[in-house]
Design an enzyme around this catalytic site. Structure first.
Site, PDB file in Angstrom:
ATOM      1  N   HIS A 109       0.927  -1.169   0.019  1.00 14.13           N
ATOM      2  CA  HIS A 109       0.052  -0.053  -0.105  1.00 14.13           C
ATOM      3  C   HIS A 109       0.784   1.131  -0.072  1.00 14.13           C
ATOM      4  O   HIS A 109       1.767   1.250   0.713  1.00 14.13           O
ATOM      5  CB  HIS A 109      -1.007   0.161   1.374  1.00 14.13           C
ATOM      6  CG  HIS A 109      -2.034   0.911   1.350  1.00 14.13           C
ATOM      7  ND1 HIS A 109      -1.814   2.286   1.244  1.00 14.13           N
ATOM      8  CD2 HIS A 109      -3.221   0.923   0.625  1.00 14.13           C
ATOM      9  CE1 HIS A 109      -2.655   3.076   1.233  1.00 14.13           C
ATOM     10  NE2 HIS A 109      -3.773   2.213   0.877  1.00 14.13           N
ATOM     11  N   GLU A 111       0.956   4.093   1.446  1.00 18.13           N
ATOM     12  CA  GLU A 111       1.072   4.598   2.846  1.00 18.13           C
ATOM     13  C   GLU A 111       2.319   3.704   3.397  1.00 18.13           C
ATOM     14  O   GLU A 111       2.977   4.197   4.269  1.00 18.13           O
ATOM     15  CB  GLU A 111      -0.294   4.438   3.820  1.00 18.13           C
ATOM     16  CG  GLU A 111      -1.174   5.601   3.444  1.00 18.13           C
ATOM     17  CD  GLU A 111      -2.663   5.229   3.619  1.00 18.13           C
ATOM     18  OE1 GLU A 111      -2.791   4.353   4.242  1.00 18.13           O
ATOM     19  OE2 GLU A 111      -3.395   5.836   3.059  1.00 18.13           O
ATOM     20  N   SER A 227     -10.849   6.899  -3.143  1.00 11.30           N
ATOM     21  CA  SER A 227     -12.091   7.495  -2.651  1.00 11.30           C
ATOM     22  C   SER A 227     -13.249   6.885  -3.443  1.00 11.30           C
ATOM     23  O   SER A 227     -14.212   7.266  -3.765  1.00 11.30           O
ATOM     24  CB  SER A 227     -12.103   8.830  -3.302  1.00 11.30           C
ATOM     25  OG  SER A 227     -11.082   9.575  -2.338  1.00 11.30           O
TER      26      SER A 227
HETATM   27  P1  PGA Z   1      -9.822   5.790   0.449  1.00 13.19           P
HETATM   28  O1  PGA Z   1      -8.675   4.660   0.789  1.00 13.19           O
HETATM   29  O2  PGA Z   1     -10.894   4.722   0.104  1.00 13.19           O
HETATM   30  O3  PGA Z   1     -10.012   6.171   1.579  1.00 13.19           O
HETATM   31  O4  PGA Z   1      -9.513   6.647  -0.385  1.00 13.19           O
HETATM   32  C1  PGA Z   1      -8.293   3.553  -0.682  1.00 13.19           C
HETATM   33  C2  PGA Z   1      -7.034   2.986   0.228  1.00 13.19           C
HETATM   34  O5  PGA Z   1      -6.017   3.198   0.701  1.00 13.19           O
HETATM   35  O6  PGA Z   1      -7.117   1.804  -0.087  1.00 13.19           O
END
Ligand code: PGA
Length: 271
Positions: A109, A111, A227
């Site tokens: 991911h 992040e 999103s």
């Molecule tokens: P989000 O995150 O739907 O809040 O944009 C998606 C994700 O990080 O998998």
């Protein structure tokens, strides 16, 4: 434990994966589970769909028995690239999450790629370890806003995908699921245009066809994430190359998550 032989990834048409990220508490989870279990009781699931929730590892015990045989698979957001027990402080192994009946794990991911600077070789190893332990790796790729503005989105995503097409055997690749998540769409409310997601999915698929051939590449599952909510999920599922959705923020609301599942299954059935 997920059975790749009984349930080949290639034969699952609809994928809806919730990613809770670092959210939840024992109390929040109880309320969520109560609402989720009541809702899924009356929902129509399709045998060719796969719905799952990736929650923080510390809550796997709380969820595990409650979701057993309830059409919602349990997953982890992270595993160690080490397969055997040992001196890896803070790591959680694939074997450990298997004890809680996890069917899948999110790998790479953005992040984690950005904050923890996970190397590509580590990510490929995580995918290998998860497959070895009968856990589906859900591998995330995606470009930053800077990459896109500079016209480098395609090459960045291709390069990320290539690490896996080069690092995994063909038969392993077909048991992986990929998720295209443009970084600028994650948690921003600014989702990608469905046609743009479709275009990128085509580009990703062309990477697979280079190593697998056209037909097997068509069978690789590629999800869109960024999103996604109940009000826009249908648009993505209507795209021919979009096999599913990776849902972050919206999966934290049980009712919203169930709406997303319902709409996704119905849209795929009518595709
Ligand atoms: P989000 O995150 O739907 O809040 O944009 C998606 C994700 O990080 O998998």
């Amino acid at each position: 434990m997920f059975d790749f032989i009984k349930n080949p990834v290639s034969q699952i048409d609809t994928w809806i994966i919730g990613n809770w990220k670092m959210n939840g508490s024992l109390l929040f989870n109880e309320d969520y589970l109560e609402e989720l279990l009541a809702k899924i009781e009356v929902m129509k699931f399709d045998p060719s769909s796969f719905c799952g929730l990736a929650i923080p590892n510390v809550y796997l015990f709380q969820f595990s028995n409650r979701l057993l045989d309830r059409n919602i698979h349990l997953g982890a957001q992270e595993i160690s690239s080490e397969d055997e027990d040992g001196p890896f402080t803070g790591d959680i192994s694939a074997k450990m999450i298997n004890e809680f009946d996890c069917s899948f794990v999110v790998i790479g991911h953005s992040e984690r790629r950005n904050k923890y600077k996970e190397s590509e070789i580590d990510l490929v190893n995580k995918a290998k370890v998860s497959l070895k332990n009968n856990i589906i790796p859900i591998i995330c790729v995606g470009e930053s806003v800077k990459d896109r503005d500079q016209g480098n989105a395609n090459i960045v995503v291709r390069t990320q995908v290539k690490q896996f097409t080069m690092g995994l055997k063909s038969e392993d690749l077909s048991n992986c699921v990929f998720a295209y998540e443009p970084l600028w769409a994650i948690g921003t409310g600014k989702s990608a245009e469905p046609e743009d997601a479709e275009t990128m999915h085509r580009i990703i698929r062309s990477e697979f066809s280079e190593v697998l051939g056209v037909d097997p590449a068509e069978k690789i599952k590629i999800l869109y994430g960024g999103s996604v909510k109940s009000s826009n999920v249908e648009q993505y599922f209507l795209q021919p190359g979009v096999d599913g959705a990776l849902v972050g923020g919206a999966s934290l609301n049980a009712s919203e998550f169930c709406k997303i599942i319902d709409k996704s299954i119905r849209t795929t059935q009518n595709k």
